[in-house]
Design a protein around this motif. Structure first.
Motif, PDB file in Angstrom:
ATOM      1  N   HIS A  11      34.964 103.855  -5.837  1.00  0.00           N
ATOM      2  CA  HIS A  11      35.078 105.309  -5.944  1.00  0.00           C
ATOM      3  C   HIS A  11      33.753 105.942  -6.338  1.00  0.00           C
ATOM      4  O   HIS A  11      33.086 105.509  -7.285  1.00  0.00           O
ATOM      5  CB  HIS A  11      36.134 105.722  -6.962  1.00  0.00           C
ATOM      6  N   THR A  12      33.402 106.976  -5.577  1.00  0.00           N
ATOM      7  CA  THR A  12      32.181 107.748  -5.831  1.00  0.00           C
ATOM      8  C   THR A  12      32.538 109.215  -5.978  1.00  0.00           C
ATOM      9  O   THR A  12      33.306 109.756  -5.172  1.00  0.00           O
ATOM     10  CB  THR A  12      31.171 107.575  -4.683  1.00  0.00           C
ATOM     11  N   TYR A  13      32.004 109.833  -7.021  1.00  0.00           N
ATOM     12  CA  TYR A  13      32.168 111.274  -7.221  1.00  0.00           C
ATOM     13  C   TYR A  13      30.992 111.987  -6.561  1.00  0.00           C
ATOM     14  O   TYR A  13      29.826 111.666  -6.823  1.00  0.00           O
ATOM     15  CB  TYR A  13      32.187 111.623  -8.710  1.00  0.00           C
ATOM     16  N   PHE A  14      31.301 112.951  -5.688  1.00  0.00           N
ATOM     17  CA  PHE A  14      30.256 113.690  -4.974  1.00  0.00           C
ATOM     18  C   PHE A  14      30.184 115.132  -5.488  1.00  0.00           C
ATOM     19  O   PHE A  14      31.215 115.771  -5.716  1.00  0.00           O
ATOM     20  CB  PHE A  14      30.552 113.716  -3.474  1.00  0.00           C
ATOM     21  N   THR A  15      28.978 115.612  -5.701  1.00  0.00           N
ATOM     22  CA  THR A  15      28.747 117.034  -5.956  1.00  0.00           C
ATOM     23  C   THR A  15      27.767 117.533  -4.891  1.00  0.00           C
ATOM     24  O   THR A  15      27.342 116.763  -4.017  1.00  0.00           O
ATOM     25  CB  THR A  15      28.134 117.269  -7.355  1.00  0.00           C
ATOM     26  N   THR A  17      24.750 118.182  -5.273  1.00  0.00           N
ATOM     27  CA  THR A  17      23.395 117.656  -5.462  1.00  0.00           C
ATOM     28  C   THR A  17      23.334 116.162  -5.774  1.00  0.00           C
ATOM     29  O   THR A  17      22.247 115.599  -5.855  1.00  0.00           O
ATOM     30  CB  THR A  17      22.692 118.417  -6.611  1.00  0.00           C
ATOM     31  N   SER A  18      24.481 115.524  -5.979  1.00  0.00           N
ATOM     32  CA  SER A  18      24.412 114.121  -6.386  1.00  0.00           C
ATOM     33  C   SER A  18      25.668 113.349  -5.981  1.00  0.00           C
ATOM     34  O   SER A  18      26.684 113.944  -5.599  1.00  0.00           O
ATOM     35  CB  SER A  18      24.227 114.017  -7.905  1.00  0.00           C
ATOM     36  N   ALA A  19      25.547 112.033  -6.074  1.00  0.00           N
ATOM     37  CA  ALA A  19      26.681 111.134  -5.855  1.00  0.00           C
ATOM     38  C   ALA A  19      26.646 110.083  -6.953  1.00  0.00           C
ATOM     39  O   ALA A  19      25.627 109.413  -7.143  1.00  0.00           O
ATOM     40  CB  ALA A  19      26.596 110.487  -4.487  1.00  0.00           C
ATOM     41  N   VAL A  20      27.739 109.964  -7.690  1.00  0.00           N
ATOM     42  CA  VAL A  20      27.813 109.002  -8.798  1.00  0.00           C
ATOM     43  C   VAL A  20      28.933 108.014  -8.515  1.00  0.00           C
ATOM     44  O   VAL A  20      30.092 108.400  -8.377  1.00  0.00           O
ATOM     45  CB  VAL A  20      28.071 109.716 -10.146  1.00  0.00           C
ATOM     46  N   THR A  21      28.574 106.750  -8.434  1.00  0.00           N
ATOM     47  CA  THR A  21      29.580 105.718  -8.194  1.00  0.00           C
ATOM     48  C   THR A  21      30.191 105.292  -9.516  1.00  0.00           C
ATOM     49  O   THR A  21      29.490 104.799 -10.405  1.00  0.00           O
ATOM     50  CB  THR A  21      28.970 104.504  -7.475  1.00  0.00           C
ATOM     51  N   ALA A  22      31.510 105.483  -9.632  1.00  0.00           N
ATOM     52  CA  ALA A  22      32.211 105.146 -10.874  1.00  0.00           C
ATOM     53  C   ALA A  22      32.781 103.736 -10.843  1.00  0.00           C
ATOM     54  O   ALA A  22      32.827 103.057 -11.874  1.00  0.00           O
ATOM     55  CB  ALA A  22      33.336 106.153 -11.127  1.00  0.00           C
ATOM     56  N   LEU A  23      33.239 103.291  -9.664  1.00  0.00           N
ATOM     57  CA  LEU A  23      33.876 101.983  -9.531  1.00  0.00           C
ATOM     58  C   LEU A  23      33.351 101.273  -8.292  1.00  0.00           C
ATOM     59  O   LEU A  23      33.116 101.906  -7.260  1.00  0.00           O
ATOM     60  CB  LEU A  23      35.397 102.134  -9.404  1.00  0.00           C
ATOM     61  N   ASN A  24      33.199  99.954  -8.398  1.00  0.00           N
ATOM     62  CA  ASN A  24      32.678  99.198  -7.267  1.00  0.00           C
ATOM     63  C   ASN A  24      33.441  97.884  -7.104  1.00  0.00           C
ATOM     64  O   ASN A  24      33.429  97.031  -7.992  1.00  0.00           O
ATOM     65  CB  ASN A  24      31.189  98.905  -7.477  1.00  0.00           C
ATOM     66  N   ASP A  25      34.162  97.755  -5.994  1.00  0.00           N
ATOM     67  CA  ASP A  25      34.819  96.517  -5.581  1.00  0.00           C
ATOM     68  C   ASP A  25      35.755  95.949  -6.654  1.00  0.00           C
ATOM     69  O   ASP A  25      35.616  94.802  -7.082  1.00  0.00           O
ATOM     70  CB  ASP A  25      33.772  95.471  -5.206  1.00  0.00           C
ATOM     71  N   ILE A  26      36.739  96.762  -7.069  1.00  0.00           N
ATOM     72  CA  ILE A  26      37.723  96.319  -8.057  1.00  0.00           C
ATOM     73  C   ILE A  26      38.925  95.716  -7.343  1.00  0.00           C
ATOM     74  O   ILE A  26      39.592  96.385  -6.550  1.00  0.00           O
ATOM     75  CB  ILE A  26      38.201  97.487  -8.947  1.00  0.00           C
ATOM     76  N   SER A  27      39.198  94.458  -7.627  1.00  0.00           N
ATOM     77  CA  SER A  27      40.386  93.789  -7.086  1.00  0.00           C
ATOM     78  C   SER A  27      41.111  93.095  -8.232  1.00  0.00           C
ATOM     79  O   SER A  27      40.501  92.325  -8.979  1.00  0.00           O
ATOM     80  CB  SER A  27      40.004  92.759  -6.015  1.00  0.00           C
ATOM     81  N   LEU A  28      42.395  93.390  -8.383  1.00  0.00           N
ATOM     82  CA  LEU A  28      43.190  92.746  -9.428  1.00  0.00           C
ATOM     83  C   LEU A  28      44.670  92.893  -9.102  1.00  0.00           C
ATOM     84  O   LEU A  28      45.062  93.692  -8.260  1.00  0.00           O
ATOM     85  CB  LEU A  28      42.858  93.331 -10.810  1.00  0.00           C
ATOM     86  N   ASP A  29      45.469  92.097  -9.788  1.00  0.00           N
ATOM     87  CA  ASP A  29      46.924  92.142  -9.635  1.00  0.00           C
ATOM     88  C   ASP A  29      47.572  92.275 -11.006  1.00  0.00           C
ATOM     89  O   ASP A  29      47.053  91.752 -11.999  1.00  0.00           O
ATOM     90  CB  ASP A  29      47.449  90.851  -8.977  1.00  0.00           C
TER      91      ASP A  29
END
Length: 258
Positions: A11-15, A17-29
């Motif tokens: 998940h990336t938050y876009f504005t 002027t910027s893009a901030v990645t909050a989560l990267n490749d989360i896999s779980l059960d």
């Protein structure tokens, strides 16, 4: 089939002027009836991930399913409990706890009786006609818990629900919530900054790295601790061993913070 599955959540938050990645490749059960905690440094995306699981945010990429369905299709199966109780101050406690049932059109005499009984089990059997301002913070959080359980959700999400309470009340509520969820066989996800709280309440702990949040390590709580009430677990020798282990992992992630 796993109760809750996450695969490749990004998940990336876009504005403008910027893009901030909050989560990267989360896999779980998460298994049905399991109590898990999301633990990690501030800004590692724990609450963002909880919001994605709740269907409040659409992930930029990845797949998530609750009992094989998309979380939006399964929204009625989830309940949310936050740091603030968000009780409506102009409504009585009875009106507050019946609100979800009323909105869903499932409020009837049988459900009213069940929910009022649950309120009594929480030690709040004589507060139905009172207003939130007449209750302490701990009592209001218990009311919020009853309101959350009233709609009979299969998955409960707790976003630091005890962090605004004094320590004694926090410990009492940990015991109450843990025993209630166990009795009702509920699946729960707790977001917390508190290592001790995560150990005392959980079956497993998912530790996240700093932003962008990645799943760094998973800790399985020993059976000896899982069978105890949270307060008792905090006094067990294994608790201190696990606390130190997780603390060192957090130190390795953010050595400048400690």
């Amino acid at each position: 089939m796993d109760f809750l599955t996450l695969r490749g959540i990004h998940h990336t938050y876009f504005t403008k002027t910027s893009a901030v990645t909050a989560l990267n490749d989360i896999s779980l059960d998460v298994q049905e009836g399991e109590f898990v905690s999301f633990l990690g440094p501030s800004g590692c995306g724990k609450t963002t991930l909880l919001s994605i699981i709740a269907g409040l945010i659409e992930p930029t990429d990845g797949q998530i399913a609750l009992e094989g369905k998309s979380v939006k299709d399964a929204a009625e199966k989830t309940g949310y409990m936050l740091q603030q109780d968000y009780l409506f101050p102009w409504k009585t406690i009875e009106e507050n706890i019946f609100l979800g049932l009323k909105i869903s059109g499932t409020l009837n005499e049988s459900r009213k009786k069940d929910v009022l009984n649950l309120l009594g089990q929480m030690g709040l059997g004589n507060v139905e006609s009172l207003y939130p301002k007449q209750l302490s913070g701990g009592m209001r959080q218990r009311v919020a818990l009853v309101r959350t359980l009233a709609t009979e959700p299969k998955l409960l999400m707790l976003d630091e629900p005890f962090s605004a309470l004094d320590y004694q009340t926090k410990l009492k509520l940990e015991d109450l919530v843990a025993s209630t969820f166990k009795a009702f066989e509920k699946t729960a996800i707790l977001v917390t900054h508190d290592i001790g709280e995560a150990i005392a309440m959980s079956d497993r702990i998912f530790l996240f790295s700093p932003r962008p949040g990645r799943l760094h390590k998973t800790f399985t709580i020993p059976e000896e601790l899982r069978t105890l009430r949270p307060f008792e677990a905090r006094n067990h020798p294994l608790y201190n061993e696990l606390f130190q282990l997780i603390w060192k992992e957090l130190e390795s992630l953010e050595p400048e913070e400690y």
